[in-house]
Design an enzyme around this catalytic site. Structure first.
Site, PDB file in Angstrom:
ATOM      1  N   GLN A  43       0.842  -1.199   0.000  1.00 32.14           N
ATOM      2  CA  GLN A  43       0.000   0.000   0.000  1.00 32.14           C
ATOM      3  C   GLN A  43       0.879   1.251   0.000  1.00 32.14           C
ATOM      4  O   GLN A  43       1.163   1.814   1.047  1.00 32.14           O
ATOM      5  CB  GLN A  43      -0.892  -0.029   1.249  1.00 32.14           C
ATOM      6  CG  GLN A  43      -1.859   1.103   1.366  1.00 32.14           C
ATOM      7  CD  GLN A  43      -3.066   0.931   0.483  1.00 32.14           C
ATOM      8  OE1 GLN A  43      -3.492  -0.173   0.215  1.00 32.14           O
ATOM      9  NE2 GLN A  43      -3.614   2.019   0.033  1.00 32.14           N
ATOM     10  N   PHE A  44       1.301   1.701  -1.178  1.00 33.06           N
ATOM     11  CA  PHE A  44       2.172   2.872  -1.250  1.00 33.06           C
ATOM     12  C   PHE A  44       1.463   4.141  -0.786  1.00 33.06           C
ATOM     13  O   PHE A  44       2.106   5.098  -0.350  1.00 33.06           O
ATOM     14  CB  PHE A  44       2.747   3.058  -2.660  1.00 33.06           C
ATOM     15  CG  PHE A  44       1.790   3.637  -3.659  1.00 33.06           C
ATOM     16  CD1 PHE A  44       1.747   5.003  -3.883  1.00 33.06           C
ATOM     17  CD2 PHE A  44       0.930   2.819  -4.379  1.00 33.06           C
ATOM     18  CE1 PHE A  44       0.863   5.545  -4.807  1.00 33.06           C
ATOM     19  CE2 PHE A  44       0.051   3.346  -5.304  1.00 33.06           C
ATOM     20  CZ  PHE A  44       0.013   4.712  -5.518  1.00 33.06           C
ATOM     21  N   THR A  45       0.137   4.156  -0.823  1.00 29.73           N
ATOM     22  CA  THR A  45      -0.593   5.367  -0.443  1.00 29.73           C
ATOM     23  C   THR A  45      -0.498   5.671   1.050  1.00 29.73           C
ATOM     24  O   THR A  45      -0.925   6.742   1.487  1.00 29.73           O
ATOM     25  CB  THR A  45      -2.072   5.298  -0.876  1.00 29.73           C
ATOM     26  OG1 THR A  45      -2.703   4.207  -0.219  1.00 29.73           O
ATOM     27  CG2 THR A  45      -2.193   5.155  -2.385  1.00 29.73           C
TER      28      THR A  45
END
Length: 155
Positions: A83-85
């Site tokens: 989950q890069f966000t």
């Protein structure tokens, strides 16, 4: 590295309509890597501390209804999803900036290593999403219980 740990009664991840990972009771973990993370992170004390903390958190109820049992105690599953966000910045404007996230190749390598290291220590099944894919993540946040671990808090 940031980990968002959510207690779940079960969950699954789908990519293009196909289930790629599914678990029963345990934890759903969103894992993100930031620009400050390097390929040396898995060799650090912080890496192992976060993995041990993730597995050892006493967030499951005992016979008296108190959060006193760990994933190890209940032999719970783990669903790991990249989950890069988690590294979004919303300081300016309305569109989040993701410049704080690690480069995709480094993040992919770190996520693969996280899967391997968590799998060695996990008390039960470890399932994952697919790095970089558009995923549908479906799970029940049991409680709800959500814990956030950030590597910078353990340096």
């Amino acid at each position: 590295m940031k980990l968002v740990i959510q207690r779940t009664s079960g969950g699954k991840v789908e990519v293009e309509g196909k289930t790629v990972g599914e678990i029963g009771p345990g934890i759903m973990v969103l894992a993100g890597f930031g620009k400050e993370d390097t390929e040396q992170l898995p060799e650090s004390k912080v890496w192992n501390t976060l993995i041990d903390k993730m597995i050892g958190l006493r967030i499951f109820e005992d016979e008296e209804g108190r959060m006193n049992r760990s994933l190890e105690d209940i032999k719970g599953d783990i669903l790991l999803v990249s989950q890069f966000t988690l590294y979004a910045s919303c300081k300016k404007g309305r569109r989040p900036s993701f410049t704080g996230a690690a480069a995709p190749q480094l993040a992919s390598d770190l996520f693969d290593r996280l899967i391997a290291d968590v799998s060695q220590k996990a008390p039960a099944k470890v399932a994952t999403g697919q790095f970089g894919a558009m995923m549908n993540v479906d799970f029940v946040n049991w409680g709800p219980v959500t814990i956030i671990l950030d590597s910078k808090d353990f340096v």
